[in-house]
Scaffold this motif. Structure first.
Motif, PDB file in Angstrom:
ATOM      1  N   ASN A 104      12.285   1.468   2.257  1.00  8.20           N
ATOM      2  CA  ASN A 104      10.842   1.693   2.221  1.00  8.20           C
ATOM      3  C   ASN A 104      10.242   1.246   0.895  1.00  8.20           C
ATOM      4  N   VAL A 105       9.159   0.505   0.973  1.00 11.54           N
ATOM      5  CA  VAL A 105       8.443   0.046  -0.225  1.00 11.54           C
ATOM      6  C   VAL A 105       6.944   0.174   0.035  1.00 11.54           C
ATOM      7  N   ALA A 106       6.207   0.694  -0.944  1.00  9.00           N
ATOM      8  CA  ALA A 106       4.747   0.777  -0.826  1.00  9.00           C
ATOM      9  C   ALA A 106       4.109   0.474  -2.169  1.00  9.00           C
ATOM     10  N   LEU A 107       2.911  -0.077  -2.121  1.00  6.17           N
ATOM     11  CA  LEU A 107       2.124  -0.276  -3.331  1.00  6.17           C
ATOM     12  C   LEU A 107       1.017   0.771  -3.349  1.00  6.17           C
ATOM     13  N   VAL A 108       0.988   1.560  -4.415  1.00  6.96           N
ATOM     14  CA  VAL A 108       0.036   2.658  -4.547  1.00  6.96           C
ATOM     15  C   VAL A 108      -0.960   2.312  -5.645  1.00  6.96           C
ATOM     16  N   GLU A 109      -2.228   2.608  -5.385  1.00  6.98           N
ATOM     17  CA  GLU A 109      -3.264   2.396  -6.399  1.00  6.98           C
ATOM     18  C   GLU A 109      -4.205   3.588  -6.396  1.00  6.98           C
ATOM     19  N   ASP A 110      -4.362   4.194  -7.557  1.00  4.92           N
ATOM     20  CA  ASP A 110      -5.246   5.367  -7.697  1.00  4.92           C
ATOM     21  C   ASP A 110      -4.912   6.444  -6.668  1.00  4.92           C
ATOM     22  N   GLY A 111      -3.626   6.648  -6.443  1.00  7.57           N
ATOM     23  CA  GLY A 111      -3.176   7.692  -5.538  1.00  7.57           C
ATOM     24  C   GLY A 111      -3.278   7.357  -4.073  1.00  7.57           C
ATOM     25  N   ARG A 112      -3.630   6.117  -3.732  1.00  8.37           N
ATOM     26  CA  ARG A 112      -3.777   5.722  -2.332  1.00  8.37           C
ATOM     27  C   ARG A 112      -2.850   4.552  -2.032  1.00  8.37           C
ATOM     28  N   VAL A 113      -2.178   4.619  -0.903  1.00  9.75           N
ATOM     29  CA  VAL A 113      -1.285   3.537  -0.511  1.00  9.75           C
ATOM     30  C   VAL A 113      -2.118   2.343  -0.038  1.00  9.75           C
TER      31      VAL A 113
END
Length: 202
Positions: A104-113
């Motif tokens: 599993n890989v995700a990019l998170v920005e400002d607490g949002r995926v």
């Protein structure tokens, strides 16, 4: 946001999965982490591939991995954007010889995926998507097709429940849901790739 490099990310997730497979159904050594959860050489092999690959792809974005999460909050708290990685989700299933484990890989920005990928090493299948980007299922041979939320079934609705972490409270909740809705429940035991599977109507 820059265009998402799906090709490179899918290839990276698949390479991590390929590093896991030689350890699957083998006499793998299991160690316990500080929280008593298990970790194996397969977890670490996938972690190293993902960390190196993500840093090469985007050197300015830090990586927070389950296998390297001892980064002080004082440092992480200043991150605006980061990669969130679970190199081998479903370690207990992996150890038991089940096929039900994922990368599993995700990019998170400002607490949002922003977007994420779920790779299934045994089949080579990869699910990926994000807000405003759509959702896709790509087979091992590279064939990709869009997926979407299934229509609500008339005869039952599906409850996702863990087969390893059930409890009397959970059983009571499920029983109450069935009574209140007057609808038959279809219980799916929780596995790492159950959510994209439900999206596809399985």
């Amino acid at each position: 946001m820059r265009p998402v490099p799906w090709g490179e990310l899918v290839a990276l997730v698949r390479r991590a999965g390929e590093a896991i497979l030689p350890h699957w159904c083998a006499d793998v050594v299991v160690r316990s982490k500080a929280d008593e959860s298990p970790v194996t050489a397969a977890d670490l092999a996938a972690h190293h591939i993902l960390e190196a690959g993500l840093r090469a792809l985007a050197p300015d974005i830090p990586v927070l991995s389950e296998e390297d999460c001892e980064i002080p909050l004082s440092e992480r708290g200043h991150w605006r954007r980061w990669w969130l990685v679970d190199p081998l989700d479903g370690t207990k299933e992996f150890i038991s010889g089940s096929e039900e484990f994922t990368v599993n890989v995700a990019l998170v920005e400002d607490g949002r995926v922003l977007f994420g990928l779920v790779g299934v090493p045994v089949s080579g299948r990869c699910y990926y998507g994000g807000a405003g980007l759509g959702a896709w299922r790509e087979e091992a041979d590279g064939r990709a097709q869009p997926i979407s939320v299934r229509l609500e079934p008339e005869e039952a609705f599906t409850v996702v429940a863990s087969k390893r972490h059930s409890s009397p409270q959970q059983e009571s909740l499920l029983s109450g849901l069935a009574s209140e809705s007057g609808t038959r429940l279809s219980i799916s035991t929780l596995r790492p790739f159950i959510f994209p599977s439900i999206l596809c109507g399985r």
